[in-house]
Motif scaffolding. Structure first.
Motif, PDB file in Angstrom:
ATOM      1  N   GLY A  83       0.814  -1.211   0.000  1.00 40.93           N
ATOM      2  CA  GLY A  83       0.000   0.000   0.000  1.00 40.93           C
ATOM      3  C   GLY A  83       0.846   1.258   0.000  1.00 40.93           C
ATOM      4  N   ARG A  84       1.939   1.245   0.779  1.00 43.01           N
ATOM      5  CA  ARG A  84       2.820   2.409   0.832  1.00 43.01           C
ATOM      6  C   ARG A  84       3.531   2.612  -0.509  1.00 43.01           C
ATOM      7  NH1 ARG A  84       3.302   7.361   2.577  1.00 43.01           N
ATOM      8  NH2 ARG A  84       5.283   7.892   3.579  1.00 43.01           N
ATOM      9  N   PRO A 107       7.828   1.038  -8.019  1.00 38.65           N
ATOM     10  CA  PRO A 107       7.576  -0.265  -8.655  1.00 38.65           C
ATOM     11  C   PRO A 107       8.060  -1.411  -7.766  1.00 38.65           C
ATOM     12  CG  PRO A 107       8.626   1.266 -10.191  1.00 38.65           C
ATOM     13  CD  PRO A 107       8.744   1.868  -8.826  1.00 38.65           C
ATOM     14  N   LEU A 108       7.205  -2.399  -7.582  1.00 39.70           N
ATOM     15  CA  LEU A 108       7.551  -3.591  -6.806  1.00 39.70           C
ATOM     16  C   LEU A 108       7.557  -4.804  -7.726  1.00 39.70           C
ATOM     17  CD1 LEU A 108       5.323  -3.163  -3.602  1.00 39.70           C
ATOM     18  CD2 LEU A 108       7.665  -2.354  -3.972  1.00 39.70           C
ATOM     19  N   GLN A 136       8.564 -10.402 -11.684  1.00 44.99           N
ATOM     20  CA  GLN A 136       7.167 -10.233 -12.070  1.00 44.99           C
ATOM     21  C   GLN A 136       6.624  -8.998 -11.353  1.00 44.99           C
ATOM     22  OE1 GLN A 136       5.718 -11.944 -14.307  1.00 44.99           O
ATOM     23  NE2 GLN A 136       6.972 -13.773 -14.518  1.00 44.99           N
ATOM     24  N   PRO A 137       5.954  -8.085 -12.067  1.00 43.40           N
ATOM     25  CA  PRO A 137       5.401  -6.884 -11.420  1.00 43.40           C
ATOM     26  C   PRO A 137       4.241  -7.242 -10.507  1.00 43.40           C
ATOM     27  CG  PRO A 137       4.671  -7.027 -13.701  1.00 43.40           C
ATOM     28  CD  PRO A 137       5.665  -8.131 -13.507  1.00 43.40           C
ATOM     29  N   VAL A 138       4.152  -6.557  -9.349  1.00 41.08           N
ATOM     30  CA  VAL A 138       3.060  -6.835  -8.414  1.00 41.08           C
ATOM     31  C   VAL A 138       2.243  -5.587  -8.092  1.00 41.08           C
ATOM     32  CG1 VAL A 138       4.235  -8.798  -7.372  1.00 41.08           C
ATOM     33  CG2 VAL A 138       4.545  -6.539  -6.378  1.00 41.08           C
ATOM     34  N   ASN A 139       2.580  -4.435  -8.698  1.00 42.07           N
ATOM     35  CA  ASN A 139       1.742  -3.245  -8.506  1.00 42.07           C
ATOM     36  C   ASN A 139       1.721  -2.423  -9.794  1.00 42.07           C
ATOM     37  OD1 ASN A 139       4.302  -2.099  -8.416  1.00 42.07           O
ATOM     38  ND2 ASN A 139       3.943  -0.929  -6.556  1.00 42.07           N
ATOM     39  N   SER A 140       0.880  -1.403  -9.830  1.00 43.84           N
ATOM     40  CA  SER A 140       0.690  -0.603 -11.041  1.00 43.84           C
ATOM     41  C   SER A 140       1.968   0.118 -11.485  1.00 43.84           C
ATOM     42  CB  SER A 140      -0.450   0.392 -10.842  1.00 43.84           C
ATOM     43  OG  SER A 140      -1.686  -0.278 -10.657  1.00 43.84           O
ATOM     44  N   PRO A 141       2.747   0.729 -10.563  1.00 42.97           N
ATOM     45  CA  PRO A 141       4.000   1.360 -11.008  1.00 42.97           C
ATOM     46  C   PRO A 141       4.952   0.370 -11.682  1.00 42.97           C
ATOM     47  CG  PRO A 141       3.399   2.178  -8.833  1.00 42.97           C
ATOM     48  CD  PRO A 141       2.455   1.048  -9.136  1.00 42.97           C
TER      49      PRO A 141
END
Length: 238
Positions: free
Chosen positions: A205-206, A213-214, A224-229
């Motif tokens: 969330g933070r 980007p995470l 593998q991307p795990v959030n929108s950024p």
């Protein structure tokens, strides 16, 4: 392509269709771990290197080799260990769950970009090297890996970018994300976070709020991307 294996995330109950990755046996034949159908996936909250490898038998030559344990990163942030059939089990068939020899790129990735060629992760240093390769593949130049990890825990630097690679055996925390953000703020650069075990919910969330980007890396070395950024970075590149 082999038949997919249904996987339900025990954390968010989301259904996934999982296809096990394929690796080249030294004899040249594609080899995949046989999925254990009907077995519940196990959330990974603690990693040990020994538990992250499984023995797989090549159907063509009968050779036994150690390959990364199949894993799936659910969009909710939970990393799941996918059960496989032991090589001694009757009827074990490595053809179950076959997929291409590389993880297909998302459709948002520009066509001219070649497929990413990952580095199998066996040590924490391998994880840093794999993340550096991925950043170069995204288009970042002059990616530097410090000889020794500094106290700031910044593992990678590039023009206008710093990155942290967390190979700990627990999910990356809110404090980890905020420390990376503060380091980036002080240096007036952007930041990217790579983790082998995923992220806590408050860390995700933070990161979403800060635009960090995470990525989660499995032992094949493919982030593998795990959030929108992260999705946006993957789409646009560095």
């Amino acid at each position: 392509m082999g038949e997919s294996v249904p996987v339900r995330c025990p954390a968010c109950r989301r259904e996934h269709a999982y296809l096990a990755p394929v690796y080249p046996c030294p004899c040249g034949s594609p080899t995949a771990a046989p999925m254990l159908r009907g077995a519940a996936p196990e959330p990974i909250t603690h990693r040990t290197w020994n538990d992250d490898w499984v023995t797989v038998r090549c159907r063509a030559c009968g050779r036994h080799d150690q390959w990364p344990q199949p894993e799936l990163c659910c969009p909710c942030g939970t990393v799941l260990r996918i059960p496989v059939r032991p090589v001694t089990a009757a009827g074990a068939d490595p053809a179950d769950g076959v997929r291409p020899s590389h993880i297909p790129l998302p459709r948002t990735v520009p066509a001219p970009r070649p497929p990413f060629r990952p580095l199998t992760i066996r040590t924490g240093r391998d994880a840093v090297t794999a993340a550096a390769m991925y950043l170069r593949w995204l288009g970042y130049r002059d990616v530097v890996i410090p000889a020794e990890r500094p106290s700031s825990r910044i593992d990678l630097r590039a023009a206008g970018l710093i990155a942290q690679v967390d190979s700990a055996t627990r999910p990356s925390t809110l404090r980890d994300v905020e420390c990376l953000w503060l380091n980036a703020l002080n240096a007036s650069v952007t930041s990217v976070f790579f983790s082998l075990t995923g992220y806590t919910q408050d860390a995700r969330g933070r990161a979403d709020g800060l635009g960090i980007p995470l990525f989660v890396m499995d032992l094949t070395g493919t982030p593998q991307p795990v959030n929108s950024p992260a999705d946006e970075l993957l789409s646009t590149g560095g």
